[in-house]
Design a protein around this motif. Structure first.
Motif, PDB file in Angstrom:
ATOM      1  N   UNK A  59     -74.671  26.211  -6.325  1.00  0.00           N
ATOM      2  CA  UNK A  59     -75.127  26.599  -7.658  1.00  0.00           C
ATOM      3  C   UNK A  59     -74.421  27.865  -8.144  1.00  0.00           C
ATOM      4  N   UNK A  60     -74.230  28.823  -7.249  1.00  0.00           N
ATOM      5  CA  UNK A  60     -73.534  30.047  -7.630  1.00  0.00           C
ATOM      6  C   UNK A  60     -72.091  29.763  -8.054  1.00  0.00           C
ATOM      7  N   UNK A  61     -71.448  28.927  -7.312  1.00  0.00           N
ATOM      8  CA  UNK A  61     -70.061  28.575  -7.622  1.00  0.00           C
ATOM      9  C   UNK A  61     -69.956  27.863  -8.965  1.00  0.00           C
ATOM     10  N   UNK A  62     -70.879  26.927  -9.214  1.00  0.00           N
ATOM     11  CA  UNK A  62     -70.887  26.216 -10.493  1.00  0.00           C
ATOM     12  C   UNK A  62     -71.157  27.162 -11.653  1.00  0.00           C
ATOM     13  N   UNK A  63     -72.135  28.059 -11.459  1.00  0.00           N
ATOM     14  CA  UNK A  63     -72.476  29.025 -12.496  1.00  0.00           C
ATOM     15  C   UNK A  63     -71.269  29.918 -12.810  1.00  0.00           C
ATOM     16  N   UNK A  64     -70.612  30.406 -11.783  1.00  0.00           N
ATOM     17  CA  UNK A  64     -69.409  31.232 -11.977  1.00  0.00           C
ATOM     18  C   UNK A  64     -68.344  30.443 -12.721  1.00  0.00           C
ATOM     19  N   UNK A  65     -68.127  29.226 -12.283  1.00  0.00           N
ATOM     20  CA  UNK A  65     -67.112  28.375 -12.913  1.00  0.00           C
ATOM     21  C   UNK A  65     -67.418  28.163 -14.398  1.00  0.00           C
ATOM     22  N   UNK A  66     -68.666  27.843 -14.717  1.00  0.00           N
ATOM     23  CA  UNK A  66     -69.037  27.577 -16.106  1.00  0.00           C
ATOM     24  C   UNK A  66     -68.968  28.831 -16.980  1.00  0.00           C
ATOM     25  N   UNK A  67     -69.464  29.946 -16.486  1.00  0.00           N
ATOM     26  CA  UNK A  67     -69.441  31.184 -17.270  1.00  0.00           C
ATOM     27  C   UNK A  67     -68.002  31.617 -17.536  1.00  0.00           C
ATOM     28  N   UNK A  68     -67.188  31.609 -16.496  1.00  0.00           N
ATOM     29  CA  UNK A  68     -65.783  32.000 -16.667  1.00  0.00           C
ATOM     30  C   UNK A  68     -65.065  30.992 -17.560  1.00  0.00           C
ATOM     31  N   UNK A  69     -65.353  29.726 -17.415  1.00  0.00           N
ATOM     32  CA  UNK A  69     -64.739  28.693 -18.254  1.00  0.00           C
ATOM     33  C   UNK A  69     -65.106  28.844 -19.715  1.00  0.00           C
ATOM     34  N   UNK A  70     -66.384  29.103 -19.980  1.00  0.00           N
ATOM     35  CA  UNK A  70     -66.831  29.293 -21.365  1.00  0.00           C
ATOM     36  C   UNK A  70     -66.179  30.548 -21.953  1.00  0.00           C
ATOM     37  N   UNK A  71     -66.137  31.614 -21.157  1.00  0.00           N
ATOM     38  CA  UNK A  71     -65.488  32.834 -21.636  1.00  0.00           C
ATOM     39  C   UNK A  71     -64.006  32.576 -21.933  1.00  0.00           C
ATOM     40  N   UNK A  72     -63.340  31.850 -21.053  1.00  0.00           N
ATOM     41  CA  UNK A  72     -61.921  31.550 -21.267  1.00  0.00           C
ATOM     42  C   UNK A  72     -61.729  30.733 -22.545  1.00  0.00           C
ATOM     43  N   UNK A  73     -62.593  29.764 -22.770  1.00  0.00           N
ATOM     44  CA  UNK A  73     -62.517  28.946 -23.970  1.00  0.00           C
ATOM     45  C   UNK A  73     -62.710  29.803 -25.233  1.00  0.00           C
ATOM     46  N   UNK A  74     -63.698  30.693 -25.187  1.00  0.00           N
ATOM     47  CA  UNK A  74     -63.940  31.586 -26.328  1.00  0.00           C
ATOM     48  C   UNK A  74     -62.721  32.477 -26.561  1.00  0.00           C
ATOM     49  N   UNK A  75     -62.133  33.009 -25.510  1.00  0.00           N
ATOM     50  CA  UNK A  75     -60.947  33.859 -25.638  1.00  0.00           C
ATOM     51  C   UNK A  75     -59.775  33.089 -26.253  1.00  0.00           C
ATOM     52  N   UNK A  76     -59.580  31.852 -25.826  1.00  0.00           N
ATOM     53  CA  UNK A  76     -58.478  31.044 -26.357  1.00  0.00           C
ATOM     54  C   UNK A  76     -58.687  30.779 -27.845  1.00  0.00           C
ATOM     55  N   UNK A  77     -59.904  30.383 -28.225  1.00  0.00           N
ATOM     56  CA  UNK A  77     -60.203  30.109 -29.632  1.00  0.00           C
ATOM     57  C   UNK A  77     -60.012  31.373 -30.465  1.00  0.00           C
ATOM     58  N   UNK A  78     -60.511  32.493 -29.969  1.00  0.00           N
ATOM     59  CA  UNK A  78     -60.355  33.768 -30.665  1.00  0.00           C
ATOM     60  C   UNK A  78     -58.873  34.121 -30.818  1.00  0.00           C
ATOM     61  N   UNK A  79     -58.118  33.981 -29.746  1.00  0.00           N
ATOM     62  CA  UNK A  79     -56.695  34.323 -29.781  1.00  0.00           C
ATOM     63  C   UNK A  79     -55.905  33.458 -30.744  1.00  0.00           C
ATOM     64  N   UNK A  80     -56.139  32.155 -30.701  1.00  0.00           N
ATOM     65  CA  UNK A  80     -55.444  31.237 -31.606  1.00  0.00           C
ATOM     66  C   UNK A  80     -55.810  31.546 -33.050  1.00  0.00           C
ATOM     67  N   UNK A  81     -57.076  31.792 -33.288  1.00  0.00           N
ATOM     68  CA  UNK A  81     -57.525  32.124 -34.644  1.00  0.00           C
ATOM     69  C   UNK A  81     -56.881  33.415 -35.138  1.00  0.00           C
ATOM     70  N   UNK A  82     -56.830  34.418 -34.297  1.00  0.00           N
ATOM     71  CA  UNK A  82     -56.234  35.696 -34.670  1.00  0.00           C
ATOM     72  C   UNK A  82     -54.746  35.553 -34.968  1.00  0.00           C
ATOM     73  N   UNK A  83     -54.034  34.834 -34.129  1.00  0.00           N
ATOM     74  CA  UNK A  83     -52.595  34.624 -34.351  1.00  0.00           C
ATOM     75  C   UNK A  83     -52.367  33.829 -35.632  1.00  0.00           C
ATOM     76  N   UNK A  84     -53.178  32.808 -35.856  1.00  0.00           N
ATOM     77  CA  UNK A  84     -53.044  31.997 -37.068  1.00  0.00           C
ATOM     78  C   UNK A  84     -53.262  32.854 -38.321  1.00  0.00           C
ATOM     79  N   UNK A  85     -54.320  33.657 -38.324  1.00  0.00           N
ATOM     80  CA  UNK A  85     -54.620  34.504 -39.481  1.00  0.00           C
ATOM     81  C   UNK A  85     -53.533  35.547 -39.704  1.00  0.00           C
ATOM     82  N   UNK A  86     -53.071  36.166 -38.632  1.00  0.00           N
ATOM     83  CA  UNK A  86     -52.022  37.183 -38.743  1.00  0.00           C
ATOM     84  C   UNK A  86     -50.720  36.558 -39.238  1.00  0.00           C
TER      85      UNK A  86
END
Length: 189
Positions: free
Chosen positions: A3-30
């Motif tokens: 459960x700990x491993x899955x939780x870590x995987x999901x939290x880090x994965x969600x954070x990575x996804x948010x970072x990618x979306x934010x980065x792409x959006x920022x580059x597109x706007x700039x």
């Protein structure tokens, strides 16, 4: 995986996804903002040239026309990333240009023909062997149409800024990803 491993995987994965979306959006706007800024600079260059060039062209003052184009290009070439400035008569004949070798040529390419027939500002993004640039053309009107002013604005600076921004966002995202993964792993052990 526990459960700990899955939780870590999901939290880090969600954070990575948010970072990618934010980065792409920022580059597109700039990117959109920088290209729009370059286009506005081109429009302002031509609008500043339009009246004096139209009058000089109407009066057949070609020496004055050359001086106007040369002075403007000299003062603004570095700040505005101007590749060239040209004044064409109604047939595409180059009556003034920042490159003296272009003077006297008749431009008959499709882009020039569109510019000559356009009644309004024409802006096109062009890919060439020398890099990307904006082609901006404006009819020269003083009572009637006397010709067309054309400028090319290099997008090399824009491309460099976008590349730098992309690297910065990737670096920040990678560091944040690694820090969050390490902290979560530490907390869940």
């Amino acid at each position: 995986m526990g459960l700990r491993g899955k939780l870590t995987f999901y939290v880090v994965g969600i954070f990575a996804l948010i970072q990618v979306v934010w980065g792409v959006s920022l580059v597109h706007n700039e990117t959109a903002m920088l290209r729009n800024e370059a286009q506005l600079r081109g429009q302002e260059v031509l609008r500043a040239l339009a009246a004096p060039c139209a009058v000089a062209l109407a009066n057949g003052e070609f020496t004055r026309l050359d001086a106007i184009v040369a002075q403007f290009a000299e003062e603004g070439s570095d700040d505005l990333n101007l590749r060239s400035v040209a004044v064409l008569d109604e047939t595409g004949f180059v009556v003034a240009h920042t490159n003296p070798r272009e003077y006297g040529l008749t431009w008959e390419d499709e882009r020039t023909l569109r510019a000559l027939s356009s009644r309004a500002l024409l802006v096109e993004e062009v890919e060439s062997e020398d890099g990307r640039f904006l082609y901006v053309a404006l009819p020269l009107v003083s009572g009637i149409r006397w010709g067309t002013a054309v400028t090319e604005i290099s997008l090399d600076g824009v491309e460099r800024r976008i590349s730098l921004l992309t690297r910065q966002i990737f670096s920040v995202s990678l560091i944040a990803f690694l820090v969050i993964a390490a902290v979560l792993r530490y907390l869940l052990e």
